[in-house]
Enzyme design. Sequence first.
Site, PDB file in Angstrom:
ATOM      1  N   HIS A  21       0.850  -1.211   0.000  1.00 47.76           N
ATOM      2  CA  HIS A  21       0.000   0.000   0.000  1.00 47.76           C
ATOM      3  C   HIS A  21       0.876   1.248   0.000  1.00 47.76           C
ATOM      4  O   HIS A  21       0.608   2.199  -0.733  1.00 47.76           O
ATOM      5  CB  HIS A  21      -0.883   0.030   1.258  1.00 47.76           C
ATOM      6  CG  HIS A  21      -1.954  -1.016   1.290  1.00 47.76           C
ATOM      7  ND1 HIS A  21      -2.156  -1.836   2.371  1.00 47.76           N
ATOM      8  CD2 HIS A  21      -2.894  -1.371   0.371  1.00 47.76           C
ATOM      9  CE1 HIS A  21      -3.177  -2.645   2.124  1.00 47.76           C
ATOM     10  NE2 HIS A  21      -3.634  -2.386   0.917  1.00 47.76           N
ATOM     11  N   LYS A  73     -17.791  -6.432   7.483  1.00 47.70           N
ATOM     12  CA  LYS A  73     -16.554  -7.177   7.716  1.00 47.70           C
ATOM     13  C   LYS A  73     -16.216  -7.216   9.202  1.00 47.70           C
ATOM     14  O   LYS A  73     -16.672  -6.390   9.970  1.00 47.70           O
ATOM     15  CB  LYS A  73     -15.408  -6.528   6.938  1.00 47.70           C
ATOM     16  CG  LYS A  73     -15.391  -6.917   5.483  1.00 47.70           C
ATOM     17  CD  LYS A  73     -14.060  -6.548   4.880  1.00 47.70           C
ATOM     18  CE  LYS A  73     -13.975  -6.904   3.410  1.00 47.70           C
ATOM     19  NZ  LYS A  73     -12.732  -6.445   2.816  1.00 47.70           N
ATOM     20  N   ARG A 132      -1.387  -6.321  -8.514  1.00 46.38           N
ATOM     21  CA  ARG A 132      -0.151  -7.032  -8.182  1.00 46.38           C
ATOM     22  C   ARG A 132       0.147  -8.115  -9.205  1.00 46.38           C
ATOM     23  O   ARG A 132       1.274  -8.298  -9.643  1.00 46.38           O
ATOM     24  CB  ARG A 132      -0.264  -7.681  -6.796  1.00 46.38           C
ATOM     25  CG  ARG A 132      -0.333  -6.689  -5.668  1.00 46.38           C
ATOM     26  CD  ARG A 132      -0.895  -7.298  -4.431  1.00 46.38           C
ATOM     27  NE  ARG A 132      -2.274  -7.750  -4.651  1.00 46.38           N
ATOM     28  CZ  ARG A 132      -3.074  -8.186  -3.710  1.00 46.38           C
ATOM     29  NH1 ARG A 132      -2.643  -8.270  -2.475  1.00 46.38           N
ATOM     30  NH2 ARG A 132      -4.308  -8.555  -3.982  1.00 46.38           N
ATOM     31  N   SER A 149      -2.984  -7.802   2.682  1.00 49.66           N
ATOM     32  CA  SER A 149      -3.339  -7.612   4.096  1.00 49.66           C
ATOM     33  C   SER A 149      -3.841  -8.921   4.696  1.00 49.66           C
ATOM     34  O   SER A 149      -3.558  -9.230   5.853  1.00 49.66           O
ATOM     35  CB  SER A 149      -4.436  -6.550   4.223  1.00 49.66           C
ATOM     36  OG  SER A 149      -3.955  -5.302   3.833  1.00 49.66           O
TER      37      SER A 149
HETATM   38  O1  PNS Z   1      -8.847  -3.084  -0.106  1.00 49.62           O
HETATM   39  P1  PNS Z   1     -10.042  -3.697  -0.763  1.00 49.62           P
HETATM   40  O2  PNS Z   1     -10.860  -4.461   0.269  1.00 49.62           O
HETATM   41  O3  PNS Z   1      -9.683  -4.533  -1.955  1.00 49.62           O
HETATM   42  O4  PNS Z   1     -10.959  -2.475  -1.282  1.00 49.62           O
HETATM   43  C1  PNS Z   1     -12.192  -2.708  -1.905  1.00 49.62           C
HETATM   44  C2  PNS Z   1     -12.965  -1.404  -2.115  1.00 49.62           C
HETATM   45  C3  PNS Z   1     -13.072  -0.627  -0.833  1.00 49.62           C
HETATM   46  C4  PNS Z   1     -12.242  -0.557  -3.139  1.00 49.62           C
HETATM   47  C5  PNS Z   1     -14.370  -1.791  -2.657  1.00 49.62           C
HETATM   48  O5  PNS Z   1     -14.935  -2.756  -1.828  1.00 49.62           O
HETATM   49  C6  PNS Z   1     -15.305  -0.593  -2.751  1.00 49.62           C
HETATM   50  O6  PNS Z   1     -15.155   0.250  -3.595  1.00 49.62           O
HETATM   51  N1  PNS Z   1     -16.285  -0.542  -1.843  1.00 49.62           N
HETATM   52  C7  PNS Z   1     -17.228   0.553  -1.730  1.00 49.62           C
HETATM   53  C8  PNS Z   1     -18.627   0.148  -2.210  1.00 49.62           C
HETATM   54  C9  PNS Z   1     -18.732   0.246  -3.709  1.00 49.62           C
HETATM   55  O7  PNS Z   1     -18.543   1.300  -4.282  1.00 49.62           O
HETATM   56  N2  PNS Z   1     -19.044  -0.887  -4.338  1.00 49.62           N
HETATM   57  C10 PNS Z   1     -19.166  -0.993  -5.766  1.00 49.62           C
HETATM   58  C11 PNS Z   1     -17.799  -1.230  -6.390  1.00 49.62           C
HETATM   59  S1  PNS Z   1     -17.946  -1.394  -8.125  1.00 49.62           S
END
Ligand code: PNS
Length: 190
Positions: A19, A43, A92, A130
Amino acid sequence: MTKVTAIYPGSFDPPTNGHLDLIQRGSKIFDELIVAVLRNLEKDPLFSVSERVAMLEILIEDYRNVRVDTFDGLTVDYAAKVEATCVLRGIRAISDYEYELQMALMNRKLQPGLETVFMMPAEKYSYLSSRLVREIAQLGGAIDCLVPSLVAQKLREKMDIAHKFADAETIRAEAERAIERKTKPRKRKS
Ligand code: PNS
């Protein structure tokens, strides 16, 4: 020239060297980069949102154009709120691509003006996540080369608390069994 603000949304539970690598790269190409921690009630995180924000705030201290924030709801709505025109995400390995592409295209559908920019972290972080860091820490493995030292320290503190809690649980269960043995009427020998 118009100022370009990007958001870097994620869970950051915990923030890893990967990150940080991406934040460093993003800080070079965007005028402003907002590290946006998702407040996800579904979560069951290891670190609370405020713990993650506190760690990230220290980790980004050296970057003048980076700040940390939290959000809930849709990423596109948060981006609009902070007037960001880009979403930064890390890729990645090819395995990340499918999920990231789906998310980027869905975000584009929801908000056509919002661009997703993918960046690759340094190769040495290509296997880092993570989730794996949490698992390794929980099982007592070495995490020092995977996360910044501040995060490693916080992980150790979390694990110490968890172990103390587990020890207390074992003692309690043993005491309960001992009391049960003492109070249970013995069977008479015939
Ligand atoms: O670190 P992560 O868990 O891979 O991040 C995922 C994240 C936060 C980017 C994704 O879950 C997200 O954007 N969540 C917010 C809700 C949302 O907008 N959902 C539609 C995504 S297309």
